[in-house]
Scaffold this motif. Structure first.
Motif, PDB file in Angstrom:
ATOM      1  N   GLY A  82       0.907  -0.935  -0.088  1.00 29.18           N
ATOM      2  CA  GLY A  82      -0.226   0.193   0.213  1.00 29.18           C
ATOM      3  C   GLY A  82       0.463   0.702  -0.320  1.00 29.18           C
ATOM      4  N   THR A  83       0.441   2.227  -0.768  1.00 28.78           N
ATOM      5  CA  THR A  83       0.603   3.847  -0.520  1.00 28.78           C
ATOM      6  C   THR A  83       0.073   4.369  -0.122  1.00 28.78           C
ATOM      7  N   GLY A  84      -0.813   4.699   0.025  1.00 30.62           N
ATOM      8  CA  GLY A  84      -1.905   5.594   0.203  1.00 30.62           C
ATOM      9  C   GLY A  84      -2.968   5.822  -0.416  1.00 30.62           C
ATOM     10  N   GLN A  85      -4.204   6.475   0.047  1.00 31.90           N
ATOM     11  CA  GLN A  85      -4.725   7.331  -1.132  1.00 31.90           C
ATOM     12  C   GLN A  85      -4.336   7.608  -2.520  1.00 31.90           C
ATOM     13  N   MET A  86      -3.163   8.432  -2.724  1.00 31.11           N
ATOM     14  CA  MET A  86      -2.719   8.302  -3.060  1.00 31.11           C
ATOM     15  C   MET A  86      -3.573   8.018  -5.152  1.00 31.11           C
ATOM     16  N   ALA A  87      -2.867   6.633  -3.982  1.00 26.92           N
ATOM     17  CA  ALA A  87      -2.474   6.088  -5.298  1.00 26.92           C
ATOM     18  C   ALA A  87      -4.118   5.165  -6.366  1.00 26.92           C
ATOM     19  N   GLU A  88      -5.165   6.104  -5.331  1.00 29.58           N
ATOM     20  CA  GLU A  88      -6.437   6.292  -6.212  1.00 29.58           C
ATOM     21  C   GLU A  88      -6.653   6.832  -7.271  1.00 29.58           C
ATOM     22  N   SER A  89      -5.508   8.253  -7.213  1.00 30.47           N
ATOM     23  CA  SER A  89      -5.313   9.449  -8.114  1.00 30.47           C
ATOM     24  C   SER A  89      -4.733   9.479  -9.373  1.00 30.47           C
ATOM     25  N   SER A  90      -6.509   9.245 -10.326  1.00 31.79           N
ATOM     26  CA  SER A  90      -4.999   9.193 -12.098  1.00 31.79           C
ATOM     27  C   SER A  90      -4.363   9.769 -12.337  1.00 31.79           C
ATOM     28  N   ARG A  91      -4.407  10.539 -11.940  1.00 30.25           N
ATOM     29  CA  ARG A  91      -3.225  12.370 -12.007  1.00 30.25           C
ATOM     30  C   ARG A  91      -3.347  12.898 -11.237  1.00 30.25           C
ATOM     31  N   ILE A  92      -2.101  13.991 -11.409  1.00 26.76           N
ATOM     32  CA  ILE A  92      -1.541  14.141  -9.525  1.00 26.76           C
ATOM     33  C   ILE A  92      -1.348  15.399 -10.678  1.00 26.76           C
ATOM     34  N   ASP A  93      -1.619  16.955 -10.580  1.00 28.95           N
ATOM     35  CA  ASP A  93      -0.594  18.329 -10.596  1.00 28.95           C
ATOM     36  C   ASP A  93      -0.348  19.361  -9.747  1.00 28.95           C
ATOM     37  N   ASN A  94      -0.102  18.652  -8.602  1.00 29.63           N
ATOM     38  CA  ASN A  94      -0.120  19.582  -7.714  1.00 29.63           C
ATOM     39  C   ASN A  94       1.293  19.093  -6.458  1.00 29.63           C
ATOM     40  N   TYR A  95       1.926  17.962  -6.761  1.00 28.78           N
ATOM     41  CA  TYR A  95       3.274  17.544  -6.283  1.00 28.78           C
ATOM     42  C   TYR A  95       4.698  18.074  -6.938  1.00 28.78           C
ATOM     43  N   PRO A  96       5.160  18.815  -6.744  1.00 30.69           N
ATOM     44  CA  PRO A  96       6.303  19.521  -7.305  1.00 30.69           C
ATOM     45  C   PRO A  96       7.002  18.896  -8.428  1.00 30.69           C
ATOM     46  N   GLY A  97       7.613  18.885  -8.962  1.00 28.23           N
ATOM     47  CA  GLY A  97       8.511  18.189 -10.142  1.00 28.23           C
ATOM     48  C   GLY A  97       7.783  17.426 -10.517  1.00 28.23           C
ATOM     49  N   PHE A  98       6.514  16.539 -10.277  1.00 31.19           N
ATOM     50  CA  PHE A  98       5.272  15.300 -11.050  1.00 31.19           C
ATOM     51  C   PHE A  98       4.505  15.326 -11.160  1.00 31.19           C
ATOM     52  N   TYR A  99       4.642  17.058 -12.506  1.00 33.87           N
ATOM     53  CA  TYR A  99       3.415  17.157 -13.138  1.00 33.87           C
ATOM     54  C   TYR A  99       2.677  16.608 -13.927  1.00 33.87           C
ATOM     55  N   GLY A 100       1.511  16.042 -13.499  1.00 31.17           N
ATOM     56  CA  GLY A 100       0.333  15.040 -14.174  1.00 31.17           C
ATOM     57  C   GLY A 100       1.125  13.533 -14.234  1.00 31.17           C
ATOM     58  N   ILE A 101       1.302  13.817 -13.367  1.00 33.11           N
ATOM     59  CA  ILE A 101       2.295  11.581 -12.996  1.00 33.11           C
ATOM     60  C   ILE A 101       0.737  11.269 -11.733  1.00 33.11           C
ATOM     61  N   ASN A 102       0.752   9.809 -12.489  1.00 28.81           N
ATOM     62  CA  ASN A 102      -0.902   8.468 -11.488  1.00 28.81           C
ATOM     63  C   ASN A 102      -0.184   8.450 -10.129  1.00 28.81           C
ATOM     64  N   GLY A 103      -1.284   8.783  -9.001  1.00 29.00           N
ATOM     65  CA  GLY A 103      -1.365   8.205  -7.935  1.00 29.00           C
ATOM     66  C   GLY A 103      -0.497   7.670  -8.036  1.00 29.00           C
ATOM     67  N   TYR A 104      -0.400   6.030  -8.740  1.00 32.15           N
ATOM     68  CA  TYR A 104      -0.225   4.615  -8.236  1.00 32.15           C
ATOM     69  C   TYR A 104       1.752   4.825  -8.226  1.00 32.15           C
ATOM     70  N   GLU A 105       2.164   5.619  -9.717  1.00 29.29           N
ATOM     71  CA  GLU A 105       3.387   5.488  -9.677  1.00 29.29           C
ATOM     72  C   GLU A 105       4.068   6.594  -8.780  1.00 29.29           C
ATOM     73  N   LEU A 106       3.126   7.310  -8.381  1.00 30.05           N
ATOM     74  CA  LEU A 106       4.107   8.110  -7.347  1.00 30.05           C
ATOM     75  C   LEU A 106       4.463   7.575  -5.955  1.00 30.05           C
ATOM     76  N   GLY A 107       3.636   6.724  -6.126  1.00 30.17           N
ATOM     77  CA  GLY A 107       3.442   6.155  -4.537  1.00 30.17           C
ATOM     78  C   GLY A 107       4.695   4.814  -4.905  1.00 30.17           C
ATOM     79  N   GLU A 108       4.351   4.844  -5.483  1.00 36.51           N
ATOM     80  CA  GLU A 108       5.688   3.358  -6.252  1.00 36.51           C
ATOM     81  C   GLU A 108       7.498   4.272  -6.234  1.00 36.51           C
ATOM     82  N   LYS A 109       7.280   5.314  -6.638  1.00 41.48           N
ATOM     83  CA  LYS A 109       8.862   5.866  -6.621  1.00 41.48           C
ATOM     84  C   LYS A 109       8.686   6.692  -5.428  1.00 41.48           C
ATOM     85  N   ILE A 110       7.776   6.641  -4.156  1.00 39.72           N
ATOM     86  CA  ILE A 110       8.668   7.026  -3.041  1.00 39.72           C
ATOM     87  C   ILE A 110       8.939   5.561  -2.834  1.00 39.72           C
TER      88      ILE A 110
END
Length: 312
Positions: free
Chosen positions: A49-77
């Motif tokens: 699990g990586t939290g609620q962000m995994a449910e977001s299809s697109r994240i535009d407000n996390y600096p440096g990762f504009y437009g990233i899929n929430g699941y992908e961002l969770g995996e990177k962290i």
């Protein structure tokens, strides 16, 4: 002479920092604690699990990762945390007890983990829609995750319930998939971002309905009609609910102080009234609950835990 050999009782291994929850707050806290050369363990009930962000299809407000899929961002962290050698344990915490020198964390299996400090980052769960038909049609037309289930409603008519950022984001996502999207809010004003609302207002297949509450959901095996208290009956095939979150504090409600909504009382440093017990992320009392604020919480809580261990 008695030659029987007695084995010395093996002492239980003590963790420096045990983190409950592996969302952005938990994993950031782990990264900071590990970089301070502390022994760190993350306990998470969801598989990888990586939290609620995994449910977001697109994240535009996390600096440096504009437009990233929430699941992908969770995996990177998570990959960042694993690269540092941080250990993860898949288990559900059922209780936490403060001892004289540490904490005993009881898992659903009955196993007990001991730690000098605890950082609680269990987050929050979706608030359920409580109207006639809501339980009957859950997973049969009612969903709490548009990014998870939206594709099943391609070309269909759906409704989104809520007035915050989650509801607006869900409606925007579904407008690209569905034939028609009704965005229903019980008030005239939305709490979500004005820029997202403006985009929805320009969408030809989005109808925004204000000052209306869901009264009942009916159907024949699956969702068919959504009734509003205004007397309107919408013919739809899906309902996406985004009406807020409930803090996951059941395991700690007897240990720490909670506010009237059930969130753990703590400032940005994550310090609670219980020495050695810290909190971070969506489960903490705060104004803004976003991925970036959760990560900041995790860093602050880790620093507080580090200072606590040093001083002790």
């Amino acid at each position: 002479m008695n030659n029987r050999k007695y084995k010395k009782r093996e002492e239980k291994q003590m963790t420096d920092v045990l983190i409950i929850g592996s969302g952005p707050a938990g994993m950031t806290a782990a990264i900071y604690a590990k970089r301070a050369n502390l022994n760190v363990l993350i306990v998470e009930k969801e598989y990888e699990g990586t939290g609620q962000m995994a449910e977001s299809s697109r994240i535009d407000n996390y600096p440096g990762f504009y437009g990233i899929n929430g699941y992908e961002l969770g995996e990177k962290i998570r990959e960042h945390a694993e690269a540092l050698g941080i250990k993860f344990l898949e288990a559900e915490v059922t209780g936490i007890q403060k001892t004289e020198e540490s904490f005993d964390i009881t898992l659903e299996s009955g196993e007990v983990q001991s730690s000098k400090t605890v950082i609680y980052t269990a987050g929050a769960a979706h608030r359920k829609l409580a109207v006639p038909g809501s339980e009957k049609f859950e997973n049969r037309g009612i969903s709490y995750c548009a990014s998870c289930d939206g594709a099943f409603y391609h070309g269909k008519d759906v409704a989104v319930i809520g007035g915050g950022n989650s509801a607006l984001d869900d409606a925007l996502l579904l407008s690209e998939i569905c034939n028609k999207v009704y965005l229903i809010h019980r008030r005239a004003e939305f709490r979500g971002d004005a820029s997202t609302l403006a985009k929805l207002e320009q969408k030809e297949n989005v109808e925004i309905i204000r000052n209306a509450k869901v009264q009942e959901i009916t159907g024949n095996g699956k969702v068919k009609i959504l009734l509003l208290d205004t007397g309107t009956a919408l013919n739809i095939q899906g309902v996406f609910v985004a009406i807020g979150m409930i803090p996951q504090t059941e395991a700690v409600k007897k240990l720490v102080a909670l506010d009237e909504s059930g969130y753990i009382k703590a400032g940005e440093d994550g310090v609670t009234l219980v020495p050695g017990f810290f909190v971070a992320g969506d489960v903490r009392t705060k104004e803004l609950r976003q991925i970036i604020t959760a990560a900041a919480d995790g860093a602050n809580a880790a620093n507080s835990a580090i200072q606590y261990i040093i001083r002790k």
